[in-house]
Enzyme design. Structure first.
Site, PDB file in Angstrom:
ATOM      1  N   ASP A 374       0.855  -1.178   0.000  1.00 27.15           N
ATOM      2  CA  ASP A 374       0.000   0.000   0.000  1.00 27.15           C
ATOM      3  C   ASP A 374       0.897   1.236   0.000  1.00 27.15           C
ATOM      4  OD1 ASP A 374       0.981  -0.373   2.524  1.00 27.15           O
ATOM      5  OD2 ASP A 374      -0.847   0.196   3.576  1.00 27.15           O
ATOM      6  N   ASP A 630      -3.146  -2.488   6.485  1.00 27.18           N
ATOM      7  CA  ASP A 630      -3.340  -1.955   7.834  1.00 27.18           C
ATOM      8  C   ASP A 630      -4.798  -1.918   8.259  1.00 27.18           C
ATOM      9  OD1 ASP A 630      -4.219   0.003   6.164  1.00 27.18           O
ATOM     10  OD2 ASP A 630      -2.969   1.609   6.964  1.00 27.18           O
ATOM     11  N   ASP A 634      -8.240  -5.120   4.569  1.00 22.48           N
ATOM     12  CA  ASP A 634      -7.052  -5.767   4.008  1.00 22.48           C
ATOM     13  C   ASP A 634      -6.905  -7.206   4.486  1.00 22.48           C
ATOM     14  OD1 ASP A 634      -6.206  -3.519   2.590  1.00 22.48           O
ATOM     15  OD2 ASP A 634      -5.194  -2.688   4.341  1.00 22.48           O
TER      16      ASP A 634
END
Length: 916
Positions: A374, A630, A634
């Site tokens: 990410d 996070d 996810d």
């Protein structure tokens, strides 16, 4: 431009008029990150928190208590505006205990005894019984001591390493926010008691069973850990939420109805143990190696038995031969050394702020070829700063800022980076700041990853109900467009500004509002930037040299993602995730979708499903994939990835799903951990090659010696050779191992090929030593000056075998990497002891001259050089690798047809879901 006029009027109603030019002048400098600013912001949030209109929760209703040990109804009628008092908490904890499962504490005695269990250990135990049957008490004692030594070392090292990891794991303990004494308080999850009023929100792992008590509450809860159901379940007031479930959307309050073993999960022991710390593929590798070595021992014994029966050897002689082959053919220390290496490595990673949830994660991280990362917080600083806003004609920037801040969380704990940036920027908008606290929040809806908006319904000081929205610019624009048409010039200017900000690397947030039952008004765009971390570009270059490809997956717009990717040196092949066509659209053939994902540098505007699909496609192409995350959304992709990585500040749900949890920010921490994991893997690989070669060495040599010359090495010396081989390499866990410049995997065919060839060369060297002592004068042959055959062979075997670890541990020539002092010291100590054995003739009688010993050292060093050259050639030989293992075949037409078929099914399935 009715909406603009309305907006201007609204601005006049709430603020003193301030010219846009002056407002812009004050906002141009970037915001410094200073402690006094954080304190000012915290004070503001506390003031806003005290007016939390959106936490209007109602008294709970009676319902069924949720535990095997029922909680009386009167304990579940807690005042939902005050919560429990400290005295009530103490009394309930005394009665119901801590909110944790009764863990079966690991029995240390049984743990120690487990080191004596396994195929390799069973063979050595059989050898000990055989030695006792032959009344060879020296060998019996030494074999038992060898088993005990391996068990002790493995137990102590794993225990110490586990303690280090456990200490750091305590920092990852789940937290809970409860209402006590009229205030929201964060406590450790085990401190929650029945009757507590618990606050849950997106990303929360629910610590205990409870019933929702908030009016008009709407939660989406992931109960897959309990029910296996992949879709989130909708929950409303009165519904029960179970411990270990994850909140995916919404926020509410609930009254705790059951804790610890009385929860639904607590009554299912199998569920409690679901998250076991598996040992992974390396356990299968060790078991496979042990099995093959046992088969080779049996084959060697068959040769020995046939030759012995042919010569009519006595049963005692045959049993002695059997004992010798059994001892040297099975590496008793293999499991202990490898497990110790992994455990010590996990402890080392823990010191570098990387918490390994299970040992197998070390192995999988070492083999990772593609990292799907990410952007925010990993590649960038995750410290947003606002730039000069774009306001629709007639809109005051103060008005835009006030609306954006009203659509923000009013909780100090868990406030996201965007809201934090807006609240910090209020220092440049004094009028907006002065009236912000006068608004009462009636409803607050946190960021929705589907609609890409956050909204709030507030009550103005004049009593007017206002709906405020901020979020992805085009999503906010769509909200207004669905209400009424937007003039072309406003629409065009708005979209052009979004594109302009994106090309400059800004992330834009659209802001809109609706007054009462009136129309939606588009106010403007607030650009914000999250600059790359100072070390990211350098780290990415380092990652490329390590053979690691990084793909950026972000929810930002394509322009922003592409510009960020360009700045970081990742490349500019960044595309909208919708081009994957996996959401029911797209015409790209499946095989081209796979090629597209493989070639892309990243994807923008991704949803959680896109992340999951990207990981899945790369895995189907044969790559080992790591995924960072996070948020609670996810979790599926973290579980799907070969190595799931929860970055610093990750939600409880992401941490639970990840294999490794990082407590340090940035990509550099991940790359450091990757290099360390490759070092750990290299230690294991080097030891396995070394140990297999040693077993094959003596199986070949002793098998031939017995079959041809009908004699064998002294049994006591055979046992000591086995001891020395294991003792010397226990220090491999602390070696200064080099890390590979490419991802590493268990290439078993090549591993066996190298081990067999090294074993053969060792056997040839020992055979030369033997045969040169069988000719010449009565005092010996070329190598031996005078003395006995057995001590000389013992020394040659000990030296060449011990030194082999210096060859297998290197990534190039053996002199290219300096071993640790622990490993060098252990090898030197064993060599000295073996030399003393030979000089003084311990256990066999008869001394050997210093001259003969020097000759053996020189000859052994010559063998060592030959082995080093052979290993270096084999290690870098693509031809040898192809011969032993072969490379992965190119994707053939059959594979591509299968990929086309799979993607077609996904599209049809999604279209069916939409139509239904």
């Amino acid at each position: 431009m009715a909406h603009s006029a309305a907006s201007g009027a609204a601005s006049a109603a709430h603020f003193e008029k301030k010219t846009p030019e002056v407002a812009h002048e004050e906002k141009k400098p970037p915001l410094p990150e200073e402690e006094d600013e954080d304190e000012d912001m915290d004070a503001l949030i506390e003031e806003l928190e005290s007016q939390d209109g959106h936490i209007d929760i109602e008294d709970d209703e009676d319902g069924e208590p949720g535990g095997a040990r029922p909680v009386p109804d009167e304990l579940l009628t807690t005042d939902t505006r005050h919560g429990l008092t400290d005295a009530e908490v103490v009394a309930r904890r005394k009665k119901y205990g801590l909110n944790q499962m009764k863990e079966e504490k690991e029995n240390l005695v049984l743990k120690f005894l487990s080191y004596f269990v396994g195929p390799i250990q069973f063979v050595m135990e059989a050898a000990a019984i055989l030695a006792a049957g032959l009344e060879d008490w020296v060998d019996f004692g030494v074999i038992c001591a060898l088993l005990l030594l391996n068990a002790c070392v493995g137990f102590v090292q794993e225990f110490q390493a586990g303690s280090i990891v456990d200490e750091l794991k305590k920092t990852l303990a789940l937290k809970a926010v409860v209402l006590r004494n009229g205030r929201l308080t964060e406590v450790e999850a085990p401190e929650v008691v029945p009757g507590d009023i618990l606050q849950v929100e997106e990303g929360t792992i629910i610590p205990a069973d409870g019933r929702i008590v908030t009016e008009e509450a709407f939660l989406q809860v992931d109960q897959s850990a309990i029910t296996g159901e992949s879709l989130a379940v909708d929950k409303h007031k009165g519904d029960t939420c179970y411990a270990s479930s994850a909140v995916k959307r919404g926020e509410a309050f609930m009254v705790i109805t059951a804790t610890g073993d009385n929860t639904f999960v607590g009554r299912g022991p199998a569920l409690v143990n679901a998250a076991s710390a598996g040992t992974g593929h390396f356990t299968e590798v060790l078991n496979g190696i042990g099995t093959v070595l046992l088969i080779l021992v049996i084959l060697t014994l068959l040769v020995v038995w046939v030759s012995s029966f042919y010569r009519s050897n006595s049963i005692v002689t045959i049993l002695e031969f059997t004992l010798a082959i059994t001892i040297i053919g099975v590496p008793v220390g293999l499991p202990a050394v490898v497990t110790t290496t992994m455990a010590v490595g996990a402890a080392y990673l823990a010191k570098k702020k990387a918490i390994v949830q299970k040992l197998s994660a070390i192995e999988s991280l070492a083999g990772v070829e593609i990292l799907c990362s990410d952007k925010t917080g990993t590649l960038t600083k995750n410290k947003l700063s606002l730039a000069e806003p774009y306001c629709v004609s007639g809109v005051d920037p103060e008005d835009l800022m006030l609306t954006a801040c009203l659509a923000a969380s009013r909780k100090k704990k868990g406030i996201d980076a965007i809201d934090k940036a807006f609240l910090k920027s209020l220092r440049y908008y004094p009028r907006a700041k002065s009236v912000l606290t006068q608004y009462k929040v009636l409803e607050f809806h946190p960021f929705d990853p589907v609609s890409k908006k956050v909204s709030a319904v507030v009550l103005s000081p004049q009593g007017e109900r206002i709906t405020c929205v901020k979020g992805a610019p085009l999503s906010v624009l769509k909200t207004v467009e669905e209400d009424h048409p937007i003039p072309d010039e406003v629409d065009s200017a708005y979209k052009n500004k979004v594109a302009e900000f994106a090309t400059r690397g800004f992330r834009s947030l659209g802001v809109a509002r609706k007054r009462g039952e009136g129309s939606w008004e588009i106010l403007g765009i607030m650009p914000c930037s999250d600059p790359p971390r100072h070390d990211t570009a350098k780290t990415i270059n380092e990652a490329k040299t390590l053979g690691l490809s990084i793909k950026m997956l972000t929810g930002d717009a394509v322009g922003i993602a592409r510009e960020t990717s360009r700045q970081l040196g990742l490349g500019t092949n960044v595309y909208n995730a919708e081009r994957l066509g996996l959401g029911g659209g797209g015409t790209m053939p499946g095989s081209e979708v796979y090629d597209f994902v493989e070639a892309a540098d990243g994807f923008a505007e991704v949803f959680p499903q896109h992340k999951y699909n990207v990981v899945e496609i790369l895995q189907q192409r044969g790559y080992l994939v790591a995924m960072t995350g996070d948020g609670v959304n996810d979790a599926p992709s973290l579980k799907k990835a070969d190595t799931g990585i929860a970055v610093e500040g990750a939600s409880d749900a992401a941490r639970s799903a990840a294999d490794i949890v990082f407590l340090a920010p940035g990509l550099s921490a991940i790359i450091d951990a990757l290099k360390t994991s490759r070092q750990i893997f290299h230690r294991m690989y080097a030891y396995v090659v070394y140990r297999i070669a040693l077993s094959l060495h003596l199986e070949i040599f002793l098998g031939l010696w017995i079959a041809i010359l009908n004699t064998s090495l002294n049994l006591q010396l055979v046992v000591f050779i086995a001891i020395f081989a294991d003792i010397a390499t226990l220090a491999i866990a602390y070696d200064n191992a080099p890390f590979s410049k490419t991802p590493v995997k268990w290439n078993l065919p090549k591993l066996w090929g190298m081990s067999v060839l090294l074993g053969i060369v060792l056997a040839v060297g020992t055979w030369i030593t033997l045969t040169t002592m069988l000719v010449g004068s009565e005092n010996g042959g070329i190598v031996q000056n005078f003395g006995r055959t057995h001590p000389v062979l013992f020394l040659e075997i000990s030296l060449t075998e011990n030194w082999l670890i210096f060859i297998t541990r290197a990534n190039g020539p053996f002199w290219s990497s300096i071993p640790s002092w622990q490993l060098s010291g252990a090898i030197l100590l064993v060599d000295i002891i073996a030399t003393l054995f030979t000089i003084f003739g311990w256990f066999v009688g008869g001394q050997t001259s210093i001259v003969a010993v020097v000759r053996i050292w020189v000859f052994s060093f010559g063998c060592f050089c030959v082995l080093g050259g052979l290993y270096y050639l084999l290690q870098g030989s693509a031809g040898f690798d192809n011969m032993m293992h072969g490379k992965s075949p190119k994707k053939n037409q059959k594979q591509r047809s299968l990929e086309d078929f799979v993607v077609s099914l996904q599209r049809v399935s999604t279209q069916h879901e939409k139509s239904s």
